[in-house]
Motif scaffolding. Structure first.
Motif, PDB file in Angstrom:
ATOM      1  N   ALA A  16       0.718 -30.209  28.147  1.00  0.00           N
ATOM      2  CA  ALA A  16      -0.539 -30.400  28.886  1.00  0.00           C
ATOM      3  C   ALA A  16      -0.333 -31.063  30.236  1.00  0.00           C
ATOM      4  O   ALA A  16      -1.266 -31.645  30.786  1.00  0.00           O
ATOM      5  N   ALA A  17       0.880 -30.973  30.786  1.00  0.00           N
ATOM      6  CA  ALA A  17       1.160 -31.631  32.062  1.00  0.00           C
ATOM      7  C   ALA A  17       1.054 -30.683  33.251  1.00  0.00           C
ATOM      8  O   ALA A  17       0.625 -31.087  34.331  1.00  0.00           O
ATOM      9  N   ALA A  18       1.440 -29.427  33.074  1.00  0.00           N
ATOM     10  CA  ALA A  18       1.493 -28.485  34.190  1.00  0.00           C
ATOM     11  C   ALA A  18       0.178 -27.722  34.336  1.00  0.00           C
ATOM     12  O   ALA A  18      -0.675 -27.719  33.440  1.00  0.00           O
ATOM     13  N   PHE A  19       0.018 -27.060  35.479  1.00  0.00           N
ATOM     14  CA  PHE A  19      -1.185 -26.256  35.709  1.00  0.00           C
ATOM     15  C   PHE A  19      -1.291 -25.150  34.667  1.00  0.00           C
ATOM     16  O   PHE A  19      -2.369 -24.877  34.137  1.00  0.00           O
ATOM     17  N   GLU A  20      -0.180 -24.511  34.375  1.00  0.00           N
ATOM     18  CA  GLU A  20      -0.097 -23.521  33.307  1.00  0.00           C
ATOM     19  C   GLU A  20       1.187 -23.773  32.527  1.00  0.00           C
ATOM     20  O   GLU A  20       2.167 -24.265  33.075  1.00  0.00           O
TER      21      GLU A  20
END
Length: 237
Positions: free
Chosen positions: A125-129
């Motif tokens: 859940a850290a990156a944009f995708e």
């Protein structure tokens, strides 16, 4: 007066990076609200609390704690002003958060859960995708985006005056899915972006407690601008 006007124009020129925030989760996993009462002047466990655990001497499941502004026993530094601590107490429905003295998290038997020990890898859940799987292969967290992307060059630095940088503006919907792989039950959270180059990254607001079969959402989503505290009771193994 002139300098004040100039600063105001610089602020307007700076890129907007305010994230919209994920809305309330929906789906098939059983979801329960968590009551979190934070005293005035104290730090909240929502969005960025640290996770601590205490091993049982009898072989039972460990005891989990949340600490906001608590350094713990590993770091020889004082707690932040307003530091607070909660014990995660399992209940028939899910869990309750019971306030405890922050000093409890400084005892040698209570240790902070380090990145390498976290049941969810740091990239969850850290990156944009992107997609990740919990270390026990029971949960998969996936973030996808549907919409338009617009590349642009914007002013860099705090006031947008330190050269230019490349960025991307998004208009559309990001969906954060949390799937319990054995049962295929899913929760989905959506974030609506409107020509924004900022987005939410709630990796520290999602806490997986595998021994308790519980998942805590501590400000991962919000309603009417206020962070939500929720607990997911995962199906039995």
């Amino acid at each position: 007066m002139r300098s004040a006007r100039t600063i105001w124009l610089w602020v307007l020129a700076a890129p907007a990076v305010q994230a919209a925030g994920f809305g309330p989760p929906e789906g098939t996993l059983p979801l329960h609200p968590l009551t979190v009462t934070v005293p005035a002047g104290a730090l909240s466990p929502l969005r960025s609390a640290s996770l601590f655990r205490e091993e049982s001497s009898t072989g039972a499941a460990p005891t989990y704690y949340l600490g906001a502004g608590v350094a713990g026993s590993r770091l020889q530094i004082p707690d932040s002003p307003g530091a607070t601590a909660w014990q995660v107490v399992p209940t028939a429905d899910c869990v309750r958060l019971e306030p405890v003295p922050p000093a409890l998290l400084h005892t040698p038997s209570v240790q902070a859960v380090l990145v390498q020990q976290n049941p969810l890898p740091m990239e969850c859940a850290a990156a944009f995708e992107g997609s990740c799987t919990s270390r026990d292969d029971k949960l998969r967290i996936t973030t996808t985006f549907e919409g338009r992307r617009r590349a642009a060059r914007v002013g860099g630095g705090f006031f947008g005056t330190e050269g230019t940088i490349d960025t991307t503006f998004y208009t559309g919907v990001r969906t954060l899915s949390i799937e319990h792989l054995p049962s295929r039950l899913v929760l989905r959270l959506q974030e609506r972006l409107n020509n924004s180059n900022g987005y939410s990254a709630p990796q520290t607001a999602i806490r997986y407690l595998p021994e308790l079969q519980r998942l805590l959402l501590l400000g991962a989503s919000e309603a009417q601008g206020m962070p939500l505290a929720q607990c997911v009771a995962l199906p039995p193994r």
